[in-house]
Design a protein around this motif. Sequence first.
Motif, mmCIF file in Angstrom:
data_model
loop_
_atom_site.group_PDB
_atom_site.id
_atom_site.type_symbol
_atom_site.label_atom_id
_atom_site.label_comp_id
_atom_site.label_asym_id
_atom_site.label_seq_id
_atom_site.Cartn_x
_atom_site.Cartn_y
_atom_site.Cartn_z
ATOM 1 N N VAL A 265 0.845 -1.201 0.000
ATOM 2 C CA VAL A 265 0.000 0.000 0.000
ATOM 3 C C VAL A 265 0.880 1.251 0.000
ATOM 4 O O VAL A 265 1.748 1.397 0.864
ATOM 5 C CB VAL A 265 -0.924 0.007 1.229
ATOM 6 C CG1 VAL A 265 -1.783 1.271 1.239
ATOM 7 C CG2 VAL A 265 -1.799 -1.229 1.226
ATOM 8 N N PRO A 266 0.676 2.166 -0.963
ATOM 9 C CA PRO A 266 1.458 3.405 -0.981
ATOM 10 C C PRO A 266 1.006 4.373 0.109
ATOM 11 O O PRO A 266 -0.181 4.454 0.431
ATOM 12 C CB PRO A 266 1.161 3.976 -2.373
ATOM 13 C CG PRO A 266 -0.185 3.440 -2.722
ATOM 14 C CD PRO A 266 -0.265 2.082 -2.091
ATOM 15 N N VAL A 267 1.973 5.087 0.668
ATOM 16 C CA VAL A 267 1.679 6.093 1.692
ATOM 17 C C VAL A 267 2.225 7.426 1.188
ATOM 18 O O VAL A 267 3.405 7.532 0.829
ATOM 19 C CB VAL A 267 2.324 5.734 3.040
ATOM 20 C CG1 VAL A 267 2.000 6.799 4.084
ATOM 21 C CG2 VAL A 267 1.845 4.375 3.512
ATOM 22 N N TYR A 268 1.364 8.446 1.172
ATOM 23 C CA TYR A 268 1.722 9.749 0.615
ATOM 24 C C TYR A 268 1.944 10.767 1.720
ATOM 25 O O TYR A 268 1.447 10.608 2.844
ATOM 26 C CB TYR A 268 0.606 10.244 -0.311
ATOM 27 C CG TYR A 268 0.354 9.338 -1.498
ATOM 28 C CD1 TYR A 268 1.023 9.533 -2.695
ATOM 29 C CD2 TYR A 268 -0.551 8.278 -1.413
ATOM 30 C CE1 TYR A 268 0.801 8.704 -3.778
ATOM 31 C CE2 TYR A 268 -0.789 7.441 -2.492
ATOM 32 C CZ TYR A 268 -0.103 7.663 -3.673
ATOM 33 O OH TYR A 268 -0.310 6.836 -4.736
ATOM 34 N N SER A 269 2.671 11.845 1.385
ATOM 35 C CA SER A 269 2.811 12.943 2.347
ATOM 36 C C SER A 269 1.434 13.564 2.551
ATOM 37 O O SER A 269 0.583 13.544 1.665
ATOM 38 C CB SER A 269 3.803 13.985 1.828
ATOM 39 O OG SER A 269 3.357 14.576 0.623
ATOM 40 N N GLN A 270 1.223 14.132 3.733
ATOM 41 C CA GLN A 270 -0.101 14.591 4.122
ATOM 42 C C GLN A 270 -0.579 15.772 3.285
ATOM 43 O O GLN A 270 0.186 16.687 2.976
ATOM 44 C CB GLN A 270 -0.098 14.992 5.598
ATOM 45 C CG GLN A 270 -1.485 15.163 6.185
ATOM 46 C CD GLN A 270 -2.309 13.888 6.127
ATOM 47 O OE1 GLN A 270 -1.809 12.801 6.341
ATOM 48 N NE2 GLN A 270 -3.580 14.031 5.795
ATOM 49 N N ILE A 279 -6.614 10.057 -0.243
ATOM 50 C CA ILE A 279 -5.539 10.427 -1.165
ATOM 51 C C ILE A 279 -5.291 9.304 -2.163
ATOM 52 O O ILE A 279 -5.159 9.535 -3.369
ATOM 53 C CB ILE A 279 -4.245 10.744 -0.389
ATOM 54 C CG1 ILE A 279 -4.472 11.920 0.563
ATOM 55 C CG2 ILE A 279 -3.105 11.064 -1.363
ATOM 56 C CD1 ILE A 279 -3.299 12.211 1.484
ATOM 57 N N ARG A 280 -5.239 8.049 -1.657
ATOM 58 C CA ARG A 280 -4.996 6.909 -2.547
ATOM 59 C C ARG A 280 -6.088 6.784 -3.602
ATOM 60 O O ARG A 280 -5.834 6.478 -4.760
ATOM 61 C CB ARG A 280 -4.884 5.620 -1.736
ATOM 62 C CG ARG A 280 -3.531 5.415 -1.103
ATOM 63 C CD ARG A 280 -3.333 3.980 -0.681
ATOM 64 N NE ARG A 280 -4.144 3.632 0.463
ATOM 65 C CZ ARG A 280 -3.763 3.777 1.726
ATOM 66 N NH1 ARG A 280 -2.578 4.275 2.008
ATOM 67 N NH2 ARG A 280 -4.550 3.434 2.724
ATOM 68 N N LYS A 281 -7.314 7.041 -3.200
ATOM 69 C CA LYS A 281 -8.432 6.921 -4.132
ATOM 70 C C LYS A 281 -8.334 7.983 -5.233
ATOM 71 O O LYS A 281 -8.535 7.676 -6.420
ATOM 72 C CB LYS A 281 -9.756 7.069 -3.383
ATOM 73 C CG LYS A 281 -10.989 6.874 -4.263
ATOM 74 C CD LYS A 281 -12.272 6.989 -3.450
ATOM 75 C CE LYS A 281 -13.495 6.811 -4.342
ATOM 76 N NZ LYS A 281 -14.757 6.947 -3.558
ATOM 77 N N ARG A 316 2.321 3.662 -12.978
ATOM 78 C CA ARG A 316 1.278 2.758 -12.475
ATOM 79 C C ARG A 316 1.797 1.915 -11.319
ATOM 80 O O ARG A 316 1.111 1.735 -10.310
ATOM 81 C CB ARG A 316 0.776 1.857 -13.606
ATOM 82 C CG ARG A 316 -0.216 2.521 -14.551
ATOM 83 C CD ARG A 316 -0.891 1.509 -15.458
ATOM 84 N NE ARG A 316 0.035 0.953 -16.437
ATOM 85 C CZ ARG A 316 0.265 1.496 -17.630
ATOM 86 N NH1 ARG A 316 -0.354 2.612 -17.975
ATOM 87 N NH2 ARG A 316 1.110 0.942 -18.472
ATOM 88 N N GLN A 317 3.002 1.388 -11.460
ATOM 89 C CA GLN A 317 3.561 0.551 -10.393
ATOM 90 C C GLN A 317 3.830 1.362 -9.130
ATOM 91 O O GLN A 317 3.607 0.884 -8.019
ATOM 92 C CB GLN A 317 4.858 -0.100 -10.862
ATOM 93 C CG GLN A 317 4.652 -1.228 -11.862
ATOM 94 C CD GLN A 317 5.893 -2.082 -12.007
ATOM 95 O OE1 GLN A 317 6.725 -2.145 -11.118
ATOM 96 N NE2 GLN A 317 6.009 -2.750 -13.135
ATOM 97 N N ALA A 318 4.309 2.592 -9.296
ATOM 98 C CA ALA A 318 4.633 3.420 -8.129
ATOM 99 C C ALA A 318 3.388 3.739 -7.310
ATOM 100 O O ALA A 318 3.449 3.790 -6.075
ATOM 101 C CB ALA A 318 5.306 4.708 -8.581
ATOM 102 N N HIS A 319 2.255 3.962 -7.974
ATOM 103 C CA HIS A 319 1.025 4.341 -7.272
ATOM 104 C C HIS A 319 0.126 3.157 -6.931
ATOM 105 O O HIS A 319 -0.547 3.178 -5.898
ATOM 106 C CB HIS A 319 0.220 5.327 -8.128
ATOM 107 C CG HIS A 319 0.842 6.676 -8.247
ATOM 108 N ND1 HIS A 319 0.994 7.521 -7.173
ATOM 109 C CD2 HIS A 319 1.363 7.335 -9.315
ATOM 110 C CE1 HIS A 319 1.566 8.647 -7.584
ATOM 111 N NE2 HIS A 319 1.804 8.552 -8.881
ATOM 112 N N CYS A 320 0.077 2.169 -7.788
ATOM 113 C CA CYS A 320 -0.856 1.048 -7.602
ATOM 114 C C CYS A 320 -0.106 -0.220 -7.239
ATOM 115 O O CYS A 320 -0.270 -1.267 -7.864
ATOM 116 C CB CYS A 320 -1.686 0.835 -8.859
ATOM 117 S SG CYS A 320 -2.590 2.305 -9.374
#
Length: 548
Positions: A265-270, A279-281, A316-320
């Motif tokens: 699961v990717p985790v993004y800066s706030q 954010i992921r959606k 695509r790989q970096a985000h999904c």
Amino acid sequence: MQRAITEIIEAILKPLRFASKDSFARLSTLRGLEKLVTVICSNGLTKELSSVDSTKLTFVADLFAGFDSLNQELKKDVIIKALAVLEGAADARLTAAQAEPYCEPPRISTEEALAKLQKLKTPLQYVKGIGPKLAKRLEKKGMLTVEDLLYFLPFRYEDRTKLKTIKELLPGQTETTEVKVLVLGEVRYGRRRVFEMATSDSSGILKLKWFNFRAQYMKRYKAGQRLMVYGAVSVFGMQKEIIHPDIEVLDENVVFDAETQGGIVPVYSQVENFHQKTIRKLVRNAVDEFSHCAVGALPETTLKKHGLVELSEAIRQAHCAVKYHGSFDALKARRSIVFDDLFLLELSLATRRQNAKNEEGIRFLSSDSSLLSSKLEAKLRQLLSFKLTSAQERVLSEIKNDMTSPHPMNRLVQGDVGCGKTIVSLIAGLWAIESAYQCAIMAPTEILAEQHYLTTHGLASGLGIRAAFITGAMKKSEKNKALEDIRQGKADLIIGTHALFQKDVEFKRLGLVVIDEQHRFGVIQRAALRKKGAGTALPDMLIMTATP
């Protein structure tokens, strides 16, 4: 030694000649040619060889690096180059320059690429699930277009394929677990306020603590909620706890399946107070709709050689990552994106350098149309109480080569304070003045500009050079007189601050621009001064700085 190199070269030539025979008819049937050539070259380099022979073998070994992964045309190109080197080229570098390079055909047409890139400029409000209100909030994070959102890469990933229970959490490790909120609220430890949450699963209790928190936390979390918790596990008072954890609220009454819903699961800066799930959606919607529009700049052969993936696939790989939990390589995806970005930067710089060579500049000549003489320079050297260093002489030689070429100079001189950059720039200015052009020296502050003027004015007077000084703080009458002298060409050497690139400053025949401490000026400011050159030819530019 001669016999040894002959045997080595023949051992390589035999399979290469076989491969090239009958217009490479047998090339497709050959296997292991890369390994064979590499082994022979490596063994040969362990023997006592001449420098020329060692260069040949090293060049051939480098040619065959990644050979097996190339297409037929590139394989032919490699074999042709290797044969040319081994069959008589005295210098591998000449062969490489003489060999006709293979130009890989573009994967898509220019029109198609431009159409895709135009789609990436779509404002975020038109992306599914965003709209005008969310777009305004994302704008505060610097995201305006689809392209901005696609390049909003995760800063880490959570592996939720192997969730641990509270009992299995190891102190000192960064772990992920699923818990249920029991109680929560503000707790005081002496004078310190701490937001504390007691959570549990079937195996034990885990405390979550925030030393820096907001009142919103009281409203965001409630007893009975199911949370996905990520953070560094520690122990306090025989109780496991996580300080300032990353939390995601899970949907109620939905059983979490680590294999199907978790994965990587990717985790993004706030982004403001957005939940990670939100954010992921948003990012996933943009990726699904627009990632195919990302046009990579790297040729297919370069991608294979460096073990990279095509840009749209890398995004695509970096985000999904959840879709690739069986074969996901975060480093490979991110490296592919960064490599493409840096490649484009280098390509743009190379293009600018090439365009600069095509620009019309000033070829500085003496008044009798001969190459630059050193009359003023010779007089200046007699006035100086010291000799120039070898480094200064070398830099001056390079500057002279640039100034006598028909293209505009754009040279940077870097050196510590007091190393003699000013005298170098003054000599360059004398060359321009001797060729009937004006020289302008621009400093970032009035103090520094005045320092330049005091240093050069005395020397210039002794050489018969007319100097002018321009700053924004000058009296109007003094400034008008200086401007008139510059306009009529009565001033040969002009020293000043930002005032030099103002509209009211008109040069009669500006030939050389010297800028001190260039990082204090913007690109537009430097360009504005350069545009004041004589006619269509751009003046030469010499930039000085003490900052590496």
